[in-house]
Design an enzyme around this catalytic site. Structure first.
Site, short mmCIF file in Angstrom:
data_model
loop_
_atom_site.label_atom_id
_atom_site.label_comp_id
_atom_site.label_asym_id
_atom_site.label_seq_id
_atom_site.Cartn_x
_atom_site.Cartn_y
_atom_site.Cartn_z
N SER A 86 9.35 29.07 5.61
CA SER A 86 9.51 30.32 4.87
C SER A 86 8.23 31.17 4.86
O SER A 86 7.13 30.63 4.95
CB SER A 86 9.89 29.99 3.43
OG SER A 86 9.75 31.12 2.62
N CYS A 87 8.40 32.50 4.76
CA CYS A 87 7.26 33.41 4.64
C CYS A 87 6.92 33.66 3.18
O CYS A 87 5.98 34.38 2.87
CB CYS A 87 7.55 34.76 5.29
SG CYS A 87 7.39 34.72 7.06
N ILE A 88 7.72 33.17 2.27
CA ILE A 88 7.52 33.46 0.85
C ILE A 88 6.81 32.29 0.18
O ILE A 88 7.23 31.16 0.30
CB ILE A 88 8.87 33.68 0.12
CG1 ILE A 88 9.67 34.75 0.84
CG2 ILE A 88 8.63 34.06 -1.32
CD1 ILE A 88 9.03 36.11 0.82
#
Lengths: 102, 174
Positions: free
Chosen positions: A100-102
Site C-alpha cells: 500500500s501507498c498509505i
C-alpha cells in the site's frame, strides 16, 4: 536467493524479505533487526506479533490500521522503527513487504 | 554466530553514494482542490513510510487544507479539469462538484484513505513538519488560531528554503 542467518539457511527476495515464513524464528528476527540498527525491546515484539497475526488473518497492513490497532500509535510506531515502520517491522517479522501507498 | 551483510548495501545491487539517496521531500501545496491536496498528502506520507523525512509548506489556496473551518469541505475540481470527461458547462452546474467529490470520497474509503482531518493527524504523528506561508496568511487575513493545532509554525519562503538545503533534499510544487 539463499543466505545464512544465525547458522540457518533461509531464502530471501531481492529486498531482503524472507520468502518462506516457516523459516522464520526469533533469532532470525533479532539478526534482521540488528542489520537495520534496531535492538528489539518488548514493545517491538508487541508490534511484530501484531503484524504477524494480521498477516495470518490475511488483513492488509497499513500504517493507519496499525495506528488504530490499540497495540501502538503512529508516533510510537515511527519511534520503534524509524527507517520506515511498516517496511522494517514486516521484514523483521518475516512476512512480505506491504504494497500500500498509505 | 555467522552473520552476513546481505540486508544492507549488497541487497540492492550497487552501494549507493550518499548524495544519490533521497533524504528529505519538501512539498509545497498551493491548491485547495481535493485531488491536489490528497496528492500532496500521499507523497508526504509515502516519504515517511519509506524512512524519508518530509515537510509541507501550505501557501495560497493550499492554506484551506489546514484551516479548521474549511478542511472538511474541500471539493474535486469539475471545471477546467479535462480528466472529468464532461463538458465544462456541465461541470459548472450546481451540485456537480459535490457529486464528483462524494464519488471520489467513496472510492477513497474503499482504499482506506483517511479523510483530510485524520490524514493531517497521521502526517503530524509520522513526523511530517507542517508549515503555513506567512505571506499567504496575511493576504487571506488568517491568524494562527484559524489553522490546525498540529501546525508546526508559520514560515517565509526563505525559511522554507533554508530547511530544504543540503544534499538529498527534493522540492515538489503541487
Amino acid at each position: 536467493m539463499l543466505t545464512t542467518i544465525s547458522n540457518k539457511t533461509v531464502s530471501l527476495n531481492e529486498e531482503g524479505y524472507l520468502t518462506d515464513f516457516s523459516q522464520w524464528d526469533k533469532t532470525i528476527a533479532h539478526e534482521i533487526a540488528q542489520q537495520t540498527g534496531i535492538d528489539l525491546t518488548p514493545r517491538h515484539w508487541d508490534v511484530i506479533n501484531y503484524v504477524q497475526d494480521q498477516h495470518t488473518k490475511e488483513i492488509p497492513l497499513t500504517i493507519r490500521n496499525v495506528g488504530k490497532s490499540g497495540v501502538v500509535d503512529i508516533k510510537e510506531f515511527y519511534q520503534l522503527f524509524p527507517a520506515g515502520p511498516l517496511k522494517t517491522c514486516t521484514k523483521i517479522a518475516g512476512i512480505p513487504k506491504p504494497v500500500s501507498c498509505i | 554466530m555467522e552473520t552476513t551483510t546481505v540486508f544492507t548495501s549488497k541487497q540492492n545491487g550497487a552501494i549507493k553514494n550518499e548524495n544519490e539517496v533521497i533524504k528529505k521531500m519538501m512539498i509545497i501545496l498551493s491548491k485547495a482542490s481535493l485531488e491536489n491536496v490528497y496528492a500532496a498528502f500521499i507523497l508526504a506520507n509515502g516519504a515517511r513510510s519509506e524512512g524519508i523525512e518530509a515537510e509541507m509548506f501550505f501557501t495560497f489556496f493550499g492554506l484551506e487544507a489546514i484551516q479548521k473551518k474549511k478542511l472538511e469541505h474541500l471539493h474535486v475540481a469539475t471545471v477546467g479539469n479535462p480528466a472529468m470527461h464532461i463538458p465544462t458547462m456541465l461541470g459548472g452546474l450546481p451540485g456537480m462538484e459535490a457529486f464528483a467529490t462524494s464519488m471520489m470520497q467513496k472510492e477513497m474509503d474503499k482504499l482506506d484513505i483517511p479523510p483530510v482531518h485524520e490524514f493531517l493527524e497521521i502526517l503530524s504523528a509520522s513526523g511530517v513538519k507542517l508549515w503555513a506561508c506567512k505571506l499567504a496568511m496575511d493576504m487571506f487575513h488568517l491568524k494562527k488560531e484559524d489553522l490546525i493545532d498540529d501546525l508546526d509554525g508559520v514560515l517565509t519562503v526563505g525559511d522554507f528554503y533554508q530547511r530544504g538545503s543540503g544534499p538529498g533534499m527534493h522540492m515538489l510544487f503541487v
